[in-house]
Design a protein around this motif. Structure first.
Motif, mmCIF file in Angstrom:
data_model
loop_
_atom_site.group_PDB
_atom_site.id
_atom_site.type_symbol
_atom_site.label_atom_id
_atom_site.label_comp_id
_atom_site.label_asym_id
_atom_site.label_seq_id
_atom_site.Cartn_x
_atom_site.Cartn_y
_atom_site.Cartn_z
ATOM 1 N N MET A 1 33.018 -25.851 34.599
ATOM 2 C CA MET A 1 32.452 -24.520 34.518
ATOM 3 C C MET A 1 32.898 -23.871 33.201
ATOM 4 S SD MET A 1 33.136 -21.302 37.018
ATOM 5 C CE MET A 1 31.680 -21.415 38.023
ATOM 6 N N PRO A 2 31.957 -23.427 32.369
ATOM 7 C CA PRO A 2 32.313 -22.815 31.086
ATOM 8 C C PRO A 2 33.164 -21.557 31.265
ATOM 9 C CG PRO A 2 29.969 -23.296 31.198
ATOM 10 C CD PRO A 2 30.527 -23.530 32.567
ATOM 11 N N VAL A 3 34.023 -21.327 30.289
ATOM 12 C CA VAL A 3 34.923 -20.177 30.316
ATOM 13 C C VAL A 3 34.442 -19.161 29.280
ATOM 14 C CG1 VAL A 3 37.301 -19.427 29.920
ATOM 15 C CG2 VAL A 3 36.862 -21.647 30.972
ATOM 16 N N PRO A 4 34.221 -17.892 29.683
ATOM 17 C CA PRO A 4 33.829 -16.878 28.703
ATOM 18 C C PRO A 4 34.977 -16.611 27.726
ATOM 19 C CG PRO A 4 33.844 -15.972 30.937
ATOM 20 C CD PRO A 4 34.286 -17.387 31.034
ATOM 21 N N PHE A 5 34.647 -16.529 26.461
ATOM 22 C CA PHE A 5 35.627 -16.399 25.378
ATOM 23 C C PHE A 5 35.190 -15.234 24.505
ATOM 24 C CE2 PHE A 5 38.117 -18.807 22.068
ATOM 25 C CZ PHE A 5 39.160 -19.222 22.871
ATOM 26 N N LYS A 6 35.981 -14.160 24.450
ATOM 27 C CA LYS A 6 35.636 -13.002 23.632
ATOM 28 C C LYS A 6 36.274 -13.149 22.251
ATOM 29 C CE LYS A 6 36.090 -8.910 25.434
ATOM 30 N NZ LYS A 6 36.695 -7.625 25.828
ATOM 31 N N ILE B 1 30.551 -31.581 19.443
ATOM 32 C CA ILE B 1 30.517 -30.494 20.426
ATOM 33 C C ILE B 1 30.128 -29.207 19.718
ATOM 34 C CG2 ILE B 1 31.889 -29.130 22.038
ATOM 35 C CD1 ILE B 1 33.711 -31.605 22.347
ATOM 36 N N LYS B 2 29.139 -28.505 20.275
ATOM 37 C CA LYS B 2 28.733 -27.240 19.684
ATOM 38 C C LYS B 2 28.614 -26.169 20.749
ATOM 39 C CE LYS B 2 23.931 -28.695 19.487
ATOM 40 N NZ LYS B 2 22.847 -29.086 18.611
ATOM 41 N N ILE B 3 28.877 -24.953 20.332
ATOM 42 C CA ILE B 3 28.817 -23.789 21.201
ATOM 43 C C ILE B 3 27.820 -22.817 20.574
ATOM 44 C CG2 ILE B 3 30.126 -21.870 22.179
ATOM 45 C CD1 ILE B 3 32.665 -23.675 21.677
ATOM 46 N N ASP C 1 33.910 -26.933 29.363
ATOM 47 C CA ASP C 1 35.128 -27.598 29.845
ATOM 48 C C ASP C 1 35.625 -28.647 28.871
ATOM 49 O OD1 ASP C 1 35.146 -26.081 32.137
ATOM 50 O OD2 ASP C 1 34.084 -27.572 33.339
ATOM 51 N N GLU C 2 34.721 -29.398 28.241
ATOM 52 C CA GLU C 2 35.141 -30.454 27.322
ATOM 53 C C GLU C 2 35.906 -29.891 26.128
ATOM 54 O OE1 GLU C 2 31.752 -32.540 25.628
ATOM 55 O OE2 GLU C 2 30.579 -30.714 25.720
ATOM 56 N N GLN D 1 40.463 -30.031 25.380
ATOM 57 C CA GLN D 1 41.012 -30.517 24.125
ATOM 58 C C GLN D 1 41.911 -29.514 23.411
ATOM 59 O OE1 GLN D 1 38.277 -32.705 21.532
ATOM 60 N NE2 GLN D 1 36.834 -32.781 23.245
ATOM 61 N N ILE D 2 41.948 -28.267 23.875
ATOM 62 C CA ILE D 2 42.801 -27.256 23.250
ATOM 63 C C ILE D 2 44.248 -27.555 23.613
ATOM 64 C CG2 ILE D 2 43.444 -24.814 23.200
ATOM 65 C CD1 ILE D 2 40.556 -24.125 23.779
ATOM 66 N N ASN D 3 45.109 -27.548 22.615
ATOM 67 C CA ASN D 3 46.529 -27.766 22.841
ATOM 68 C C ASN D 3 47.152 -26.420 23.231
ATOM 69 O OD1 ASN D 3 49.301 -28.128 22.690
ATOM 70 N ND2 ASN D 3 49.148 -29.590 21.012
#
Length: 145
Positions: free
Chosen positions: A1-6, A66-68, A105-106, A110-112
Motif C-alpha cells: 500500500m503506497p504511503v503518502p509523502f508530503k 522506479i518512478k513516482i 512499497d518497493e 529500499q529506504i535506509n
C-alpha cells in the motif's frame, strides 16, 4: 500500500536552487532542481523530470526504473521555474508550497531508515530547511548546508 509523502519546497530551497540550469551544469538540472534538493537527503541519487520523481536515479532503462508521478502543482512549479531560466532572480518570486506524492512499497523497502534517523538527529545549523512528512508525522526536518 503506497504511503503518502508530503514534500515542502521552501523559500530557502528556491533561493538555493535559483541558478539551477543557468550555467554549465545543464546536464545536472534533474538532480539540482528545488524538488530534487528537497528529496536529496532521503534519496541521494534522485532524478526529477517534468512529470516524475526517480528516487533511485535513472540507470539507463527508464522503463524499468522506479518512478513516482508528480502532482499537477509540482509540474506547474517545474514549468514556471524552468521558464525563468534566463532570469533566475525571478525564480525568487515563486511561492513556497507543499505537495503530496504516494511512495510505493518497493521504494519504502529500499529506504535506509537508520540513515534517515541519523539525519534527523544530527541536522546542521544553517537556515535552509527541507521537510518531508509521512502519514502526517515529520519524518525529516533537517537544515540544508
Amino acid at each position: 500500500m503506497p504511503v503518502p509523502f508530503k514534500i515542502a519546497i521552501t523559500k530557502e530551497i528556491i533561493s538555493r536552487c535559483k541558478n539551477c540550469g543557468t550555467g554549465n551544469e545543464t546536464d545536472r538540472i534533474e538532480n539540482n532542481c528545488a524538488i530534487a534538493v528537497a528529496l536529496a537527503d532521503i534519496f541521494p541519487k534522485v532524478h526529477v523530470t517534468n512529470f516524475c520523481i526517480f528516487p533511485f536515479g535513472i540507470d539507463g532503462d527508464i522503463e524499468k526504473d522506479i518512478k513516482i508521478p508528480l502532482p499537477p502543482i509540482a509540474q506547474q512549479f517545474i514549468k514556471l521555474f524552468d521558464g525563468f531560466r534566463f532570469a533566475p532572480k525571478l525564480r525568487l518570486l515563486l511561492p513556497e508550497f507543499e505537495f503530496v506524492v504516494d511512495i510505493p512499497d518497493e521504494v519504502i523497502e529500499q529506504i535506509n531508515i537508520d540513515e534517515v534517523r541519523e539525519l534527523i538527529e544530527t541536522g546542521s545549523t544553517s537556515c535552509d530547511k527541507a521537510r518531508v512528512t509521512i502519514n502526517n508525522h515529520s519524518l525529516l526536518e533537517r537544515n540544508l548546508v
